[in-house]
Write a protein that holds these residues in place. Sequence first.
Motif, PDB file in Angstrom:
ATOM      1  N   ALA A   1      38.552 -33.653  49.169  1.00  9.39           N
ATOM      2  CA  ALA A   1      38.697 -32.833  50.238  1.00  9.39           C
ATOM      3  C   ALA A   1      38.405 -33.239  51.616  1.00  9.39           C
ATOM      4  N   MET A   2      37.782 -34.512  51.714  1.00  9.46           N
ATOM      5  CA  MET A   2      37.633 -35.109  52.784  1.00  9.46           C
ATOM      6  C   MET A   2      39.054 -35.911  53.246  1.00  9.46           C
ATOM      7  N   ALA A   3      39.162 -35.948  54.371  1.00 11.79           N
ATOM      8  CA  ALA A   3      40.773 -36.503  54.734  1.00 11.79           C
ATOM      9  C   ALA A   3      40.208 -37.614  56.052  1.00 11.79           C
ATOM     10  N   ASN A   4      40.852 -38.812  55.714  1.00  8.78           N
ATOM     11  CA  ASN A   4      40.830 -39.652  56.986  1.00  8.78           C
ATOM     12  C   ASN A   4      41.369 -39.311  58.364  1.00  8.78           C
ATOM     13  N   ARG A   5      40.645 -39.526  59.149  1.00  5.84           N
ATOM     14  CA  ARG A   5      40.934 -38.927  60.663  1.00  5.84           C
ATOM     15  C   ARG A   5      42.270 -39.707  61.158  1.00  5.84           C
ATOM     16  N   ILE A   6      43.130 -39.244  61.835  1.00  6.92           N
ATOM     17  CA  ILE A   6      44.369 -39.719  62.291  1.00  6.92           C
ATOM     18  C   ILE A   6      44.430 -39.933  63.981  1.00  6.92           C
ATOM     19  N   GLU A   7      43.438 -39.002  64.431  1.00  5.60           N
ATOM     20  CA  GLU A   7      43.256 -38.907  65.819  1.00  5.60           C
ATOM     21  C   GLU A   7      41.804 -39.245  66.256  1.00  5.60           C
ATOM     22  N   ALA A   8      41.809 -40.071  67.476  1.00  2.00           N
ATOM     23  CA  ALA A   8      40.390 -40.521  67.827  1.00  2.00           C
ATOM     24  C   ALA A   8      39.660 -39.572  68.262  1.00  2.00           C
ATOM     25  N   ASN A   9      38.426 -39.460  67.893  1.00  2.17           N
ATOM     26  CA  ASN A   9      37.402 -38.740  68.215  1.00  2.17           C
ATOM     27  C   ASN A   9      36.106 -39.277  68.424  1.00  2.17           C
ATOM     28  N   ASP A  10      35.634 -39.396  69.664  1.00  2.93           N
ATOM     29  CA  ASP A  10      34.264 -40.141  69.852  1.00  2.93           C
ATOM     30  C   ASP A  10      33.281 -38.599  70.102  1.00  2.93           C
ATOM     31  N   LEU A  11      32.132 -38.587  69.110  1.00  2.00           N
ATOM     32  CA  LEU A  11      31.176 -37.749  69.219  1.00  2.00           C
ATOM     33  C   LEU A  11      29.717 -38.166  69.717  1.00  2.00           C
ATOM     34  N   SER A  12      29.869 -39.145  70.444  1.00  2.40           N
ATOM     35  CA  SER A  12      28.559 -39.730  70.956  1.00  2.40           C
ATOM     36  C   SER A  12      27.889 -38.723  71.741  1.00  2.40           C
ATOM     37  N   ALA A  13      28.575 -37.774  72.526  1.00  2.00           N
ATOM     38  CA  ALA A  13      27.585 -36.810  73.364  1.00  2.00           C
ATOM     39  C   ALA A  13      27.429 -35.592  72.519  1.00  2.00           C
ATOM     40  N   LEU A  14      27.647 -35.348  71.250  1.00  4.75           N
ATOM     41  CA  LEU A  14      27.413 -34.271  70.368  1.00  4.75           C
ATOM     42  C   LEU A  14      25.719 -34.104  70.648  1.00  4.75           C
ATOM     43  N   SER A  15      25.523 -32.837  70.939  1.00  9.09           N
ATOM     44  CA  SER A  15      23.772 -32.678  71.347  1.00  9.09           C
ATOM     45  C   SER A  15      23.332 -31.496  70.266  1.00  9.09           C
ATOM     46  N   PHE A  16      22.352 -31.859  70.209  1.00  7.09           N
ATOM     47  CA  PHE A  16      21.081 -30.962  69.091  1.00  7.09           C
ATOM     48  C   PHE A  16      19.809 -31.519  69.394  1.00  7.09           C
ATOM     49  N   ASN A  17      18.832 -30.852  68.783  1.00  2.32           N
ATOM     50  CA  ASN A  17      17.337 -31.247  69.061  1.00  2.32           C
ATOM     51  C   ASN A  17      16.850 -32.004  67.679  1.00  2.32           C
ATOM     52  N   ASP A  18      15.982 -32.785  68.151  1.00  3.78           N
ATOM     53  CA  ASP A  18      15.512 -33.745  67.016  1.00  3.78           C
ATOM     54  C   ASP A  18      14.081 -32.829  66.298  1.00  3.78           C
ATOM     55  N   GLY A  19      13.573 -33.689  65.229  1.00  6.04           N
ATOM     56  CA  GLY A  19      12.453 -32.729  64.520  1.00  6.04           C
ATOM     57  C   GLY A  19      11.375 -32.309  65.627  1.00  6.04           C
ATOM     58  N   ASP A  20      11.206 -32.947  66.900  1.00  3.41           N
ATOM     59  CA  ASP A  20      10.096 -32.562  67.653  1.00  3.41           C
ATOM     60  C   ASP A  20      10.631 -31.616  68.667  1.00  3.41           C
ATOM     61  N   GLY A  21      11.938 -31.250  68.510  1.00  2.00           N
ATOM     62  CA  GLY A  21      12.306 -30.187  69.572  1.00  2.00           C
ATOM     63  C   GLY A  21      12.926 -30.724  70.764  1.00  2.00           C
ATOM     64  N   ASN A  22      13.098 -31.992  70.764  1.00  2.00           N
ATOM     65  CA  ASN A  22      13.468 -32.798  71.949  1.00  2.00           C
ATOM     66  C   ASN A  22      15.078 -32.922  71.920  1.00  2.00           C
ATOM     67  N   PRO A  23      15.640 -32.675  73.090  1.00  4.40           N
ATOM     68  CA  PRO A  23      17.312 -32.725  72.987  1.00  4.40           C
ATOM     69  C   PRO A  23      17.750 -34.159  72.942  1.00  4.40           C
ATOM     70  N   VAL A  24      18.644 -34.322  71.841  1.00  9.10           N
ATOM     71  CA  VAL A  24      19.044 -35.804  71.688  1.00  9.10           C
ATOM     72  C   VAL A  24      20.842 -35.716  71.419  1.00  9.10           C
ATOM     73  N   THR A  25      21.286 -36.828  71.590  1.00  5.61           N
ATOM     74  CA  THR A  25      22.801 -36.869  71.114  1.00  5.61           C
ATOM     75  C   THR A  25      22.989 -37.701  70.135  1.00  5.61           C
ATOM     76  N   LEU A  26      24.212 -37.683  69.271  1.00  3.96           N
ATOM     77  CA  LEU A  26      24.597 -38.290  68.316  1.00  3.96           C
ATOM     78  C   LEU A  26      24.287 -39.700  68.667  1.00  3.96           C
TER      79      LEU A  26
END
Length: 233
Positions: A80-105
């Motif tokens: 079900a996984m498909a190789n991507r044919i469009e360029a997508n840079d997810l560098s700035a995807l943001s979430f919190n780490d295990g200590d609750g600190n904001p991080v990015t991918l």
Amino acid sequence: MNEKTPETGGGKPASGRLSAGKIVAIAIGVTIVAGAAGIYARGMLSGNGAFLASASGGQCTAAIEAGKTLKPLLTGEVAAMANRIEANDLSALSFNDGDGNPVTLADTAGKPRLVNLWATWCAPCREEMPALDRLQAEKGGEDFQVVAISVDGGSDEKPRGFFDEIGLEHLGFYHDPTIGAFNTMKKAGLAFGLPVTVLVDENNCVIANMNGPAHWDSEDAYRLIDAVSKPDG
């Protein structure tokens, strides 16, 4: 504007045998999960989408080429996984780490990663988490990492409780209570429901993506990860 929630696939548990057709059907025929209302960011991108880079070339060109090379391996349990044919840079995807600190991918960069968005209220997500934990145990290290991000609303209590409940020992804990990460991937055409998984390279560029669960502790998955993390091995 009405509040919306990510949708979740149904079907057989991840421990059963899911055909490629059934997995695709799960991703397409998703249903709204009651009880998840209110955590969607009211149609906004919660700071994530505004920074999503959809590159037309540059460093993400290599990820597209890598996806083409890996296409023959997208079979069996990972069909079900498909190789991507469009360029997508997810560098700035943001979430919190295990200590609750904001991080990015980008803070986890430097190696290929399997990025998975999940929630405790998503039954298929709960079913595939042990397989992701085993994948991290078998293949995780300097050359590869599973980055599983909970999109449960509120505090860390519920997703951490789930980690303890089923004995997840190898996955790092990441949490995005704003669900901005899901919205970002949705805007990029990467996400339609939960779980959603993207394979990214060392530069945070998407190589391949899928919606719905998979057997991440299968030989098919291991061959795919080995091809990405140890291409000359």
